[in-house]
Design a protein around this motif. Structure first.
Motif, short mmCIF file in Angstrom:
data_model
loop_
_atom_site.label_atom_id
_atom_site.label_comp_id
_atom_site.label_asym_id
_atom_site.label_seq_id
_atom_site.Cartn_x
_atom_site.Cartn_y
_atom_site.Cartn_z
N PHE A 81 17.48 -17.78 15.34
CA PHE A 81 18.10 -18.78 16.21
C PHE A 81 17.12 -19.85 16.64
O PHE A 81 17.51 -21.00 16.86
CB PHE A 81 18.73 -18.12 17.43
CG PHE A 81 20.07 -17.54 17.15
CD1 PHE A 81 20.31 -16.20 17.26
CD2 PHE A 81 21.10 -18.37 16.73
CE1 PHE A 81 21.55 -15.67 16.97
CE2 PHE A 81 22.35 -17.86 16.45
CZ PHE A 81 22.57 -16.50 16.57
N ARG A 82 15.83 -19.51 16.72
CA ARG A 82 14.83 -20.54 17.06
C ARG A 82 14.77 -21.59 15.97
O ARG A 82 14.76 -22.79 16.23
CB ARG A 82 13.45 -19.90 17.24
CG ARG A 82 13.13 -19.59 18.69
CD ARG A 82 11.66 -19.37 18.86
NE ARG A 82 11.25 -18.17 18.16
CZ ARG A 82 11.04 -16.99 18.76
NH1 ARG A 82 11.19 -16.88 20.05
NH2 ARG A 82 10.67 -15.95 18.07
N ALA A 141 26.13 -31.54 18.23
CA ALA A 141 26.18 -31.26 19.67
C ALA A 141 26.91 -29.95 19.94
O ALA A 141 26.46 -29.14 20.75
CB ALA A 141 26.87 -32.42 20.39
N CYS A 142 28.03 -29.73 19.24
CA CYS A 142 28.77 -28.47 19.43
C CYS A 142 27.92 -27.28 18.98
O CYS A 142 27.85 -26.26 19.65
CB CYS A 142 30.07 -28.48 18.62
SG CYS A 142 31.33 -29.52 19.32
N ASP A 143 27.28 -27.44 17.81
CA ASP A 143 26.47 -26.36 17.28
C ASP A 143 25.32 -26.01 18.19
O ASP A 143 24.86 -24.87 18.22
CB ASP A 143 25.89 -26.75 15.91
CG ASP A 143 26.84 -26.39 14.78
OD1 ASP A 143 26.73 -27.02 13.72
OD2 ASP A 143 27.66 -25.49 14.98
N LEU A 152 21.44 -22.15 21.95
CA LEU A 152 21.01 -22.25 23.34
C LEU A 152 21.48 -21.03 24.12
O LEU A 152 20.76 -20.48 24.97
CB LEU A 152 21.56 -23.52 23.99
CG LEU A 152 20.85 -24.83 23.64
CD1 LEU A 152 21.53 -25.98 24.35
CD2 LEU A 152 19.39 -24.78 24.04
N ASP A 153 22.72 -20.58 23.83
CA ASP A 153 23.25 -19.41 24.52
C ASP A 153 22.55 -18.14 24.05
O ASP A 153 22.15 -17.30 24.84
CB ASP A 153 24.76 -19.30 24.27
CG ASP A 153 25.35 -18.10 24.95
OD1 ASP A 153 25.61 -17.10 24.25
OD2 ASP A 153 25.53 -18.11 26.18
N LYS A 154 22.38 -18.02 22.70
CA LYS A 154 21.81 -16.78 22.16
C LYS A 154 20.35 -16.61 22.54
O LYS A 154 19.86 -15.49 22.68
CB LYS A 154 21.93 -16.76 20.62
CG LYS A 154 23.35 -16.71 20.11
CD LYS A 154 23.84 -15.28 20.09
CE LYS A 154 25.28 -15.06 19.72
NZ LYS A 154 26.10 -16.07 19.19
N LEU A 155 19.61 -17.72 22.71
CA LEU A 155 18.21 -17.62 23.09
C LEU A 155 18.03 -17.54 24.59
O LEU A 155 16.91 -17.39 25.08
CB LEU A 155 17.44 -18.84 22.55
CG LEU A 155 17.22 -18.89 21.04
CD1 LEU A 155 16.63 -20.23 20.66
CD2 LEU A 155 16.29 -17.78 20.62
#
Lengths: 250, 234
Positions: free
Chosen positions: A124-125, A206-208, A213-216
């Motif tokens: 995710f990073r 932007a949606c992606d 951001l949530d998972k990290l």
């Protein structure tokens, strides 16, 4: 039915459909849970989502080669900023897909010693960084287009041009700033409306952005919101496949 | 260049799915070969798990192929010759039915409809698949046979119109029926590689599961014999 056959003959198209289904399930699961549906239904939806996710990981095996090829192609672009942004973005995507392949090996039981959490965070990073580079590229394109548009207006001597001339007189701060911002915003909207591919790309990125951001843990939002963002970006991506002129080039 | 070719291939329609299918059958083959060998149980388990995940991934990827098969069936109803038209349309329609069964089995494996009778649907899926394979083979057979007939007739015309008497004697030597037949067959197959590939693929698909089953029952008998079960000497 012919359009469907042509559409789904591309494996990328099917992958996007499955992604839309996956995030649709996430959204549906969150909505059902909030509205107090039975635990069994929610469990079934979650299970379907997990299956879709694992299946997509399987289909993405070997996607790193794809991304590296794209990075190699991007090195030959003429514009320096575009060259830098696109190459970096594709390299990050290649790394993200490589981590994703490792995650799949772990989930499929081939390499049970894989630390799922660590590799998930890593992937995710890379994904987040790729999205940030994509958005910077979009910003660069928007800036260039806005400058071209503003220059064109100045040459035509429109009202905006006259207002810019007025600005040369020393005036008080806030009202001036407000007016200027309003002008910039109108210019931005005009540029975006005249460039659907760019607008679609900005919205998609932007949606992606909200997903990693949530998972990290950088910006926690509700699972329903993440599902909605994923679904929206998948639908936008499907639109660019259905209408290739909507894809931002290069 | 190799990477480019790989990317080209997987981007094309069904390329990735074929790759997964090849991997799945390789795993099946490997797990058969090293099964029951000492201290290889973990590897066999991993191969079986890999095979299972490839199988379920492919099923998911195939969702929607019913429409593909129906569109192909509509296209093949436009063919000029009767035999290919009937064979291929029947093949495509049964393939559509196969994909319907496949979708139902996927619904069960994913847990959306747990009360589906899996063996019954799997049975139907296998029947539809085999029927469509047989229809494809029938059409291949028809293509080869009419080309062969044409070639034989051409040879006969050449033979009849040859002026040189010595050539005629030589031709009579070549006139050995079976020899000419195989020569012509080989020529036809050489000139039509897609036909050959299609035929070989269909034959393999029809016979491979039988071969696999025969081999595994032979292997089972072999091991039982070694351990004395079969002779009941214990």
């Amino acid at each position: 039915m012919e359009p469907w056959v042509r559409f789904s003959a591309q494996s990328q198209a099917r992958e996007r459909l499955l992604r839309a289904a996956q995030y649709g399930c996430a959204l549906a699961g969150a909505a059902l849970q909030r509205n107090g549906a039975s635990a069994e239904v929610v469990a079934r939806v979650r299970q379907l989502e997990a299956h879709l996710s694992l299946g997509r990981k399987l289909l993405r095996l070997g996607g790193s080669a794809d991304a590296l090829e794209a990075a190699k192609r991007a090195i030959h672009l003429s514009d320096a900023v575009l060259r830098f942004c696109l190459t970096l973005s594709h390299l990050n995507r290649a790394m993200y897909l490589a981590c994703d392949n490792v995650l799949w090996a772990g989930k499929a039981g081939l390499a049970p010693a894989v630390d799922q959490e660590k590799w998930s965070q890593r992937s995710f990073r890379y994904y987040l960084f790729a999205l940030i580079v994509n958005l910077s590229r979009d910003a660069y394109e928007i800036r260039a287009l806005m400058e071209r548009e503003a220059g064109g207006q100045r040459a035509k001597g429109t009202e905006a041009g006259r207002q810019q001339q007025q600005r040369r007189r020393p005036e008080a701060g806030l009202q001036q700033l407000g007016l200027r911002l309003q002008l910039e915003l109108r210019l931005l909207l005009r540029v975006l409306r005249g460039n659907p591919p760019l607008l679609l790309d900005v919205l998609k990125n932007a949606c992606d952005l909200f997903i990693p951001l949530d998972k990290l843990g950088l910006y926690r939002s509700s699972p329903a919101f993440v599902g909605l963002c994923g679904l929206a970006s998948s639908v936008l991506s499907i639109l660019t496949i259905l209408h290739p002129w909507l894809k931002l080039k290069p | 260049a190799a990477m480019e070719r790989f990317v080209d291939f997987t981007d094309r329609s069904q390329g990735r799915e074929r790759l997964l299918r090849a991997t799945q059958y390789t795993c099946m083959l490997l797990s058969y070969v090293i099964e029951r060998k000492a201290d290889k149980e973990e590897l066999v388990l991993k191969l079986k798990q890999l095979e299972a995940s490839m199988s379920s991934g492919r099923k998911m990827f195939r969702l929607g192929n019913t429409v593909h098969a129906l569109v192909a069936a509509r296209r093949t109803t436009q063919l000029p010759d009767v035999v290919p038209r009937v064979c291929l349309t029947a093949s495509n329609l049964t393939r559509a039915l196969y994909f319907v069964c496949d979708t139902v089995l996927w619904l069960k494996s994913v847990g959306l409809q747990p009360d589906i009778d899996a063996p019954k649907w799997r049975n139907w899926a296998t029947k539809c698949y085999y029927f469509s394979l047989l229809m494809n083979l029938a059409r291949d057979w028809y293509e080869v046979s009419w080309r062969l007939e044409h070639a034989v007739q051409k040879e006969k015309i050449k033979e009849n119109s040859s002026w040189d008497k010595r050539n005629q004697e030589l031709n009579c030597l070549k006139c050995d029926g079976l020899h000419v037949f195989f020569l012509l067959l080989f020529q036809i197959l050489k000139n039509h590689p897609p036909l050959v590939l299609d035929m070989v693929k269909n034959l393999l698909e029809v016979w491979l599961p039988f071969v696999y089953r025969i081999l595994s029952s032979c292997k089972k008998l072999h091991y039982e014999f070694l351990s004395g079960d079969l002779l009941d000497t214990k």
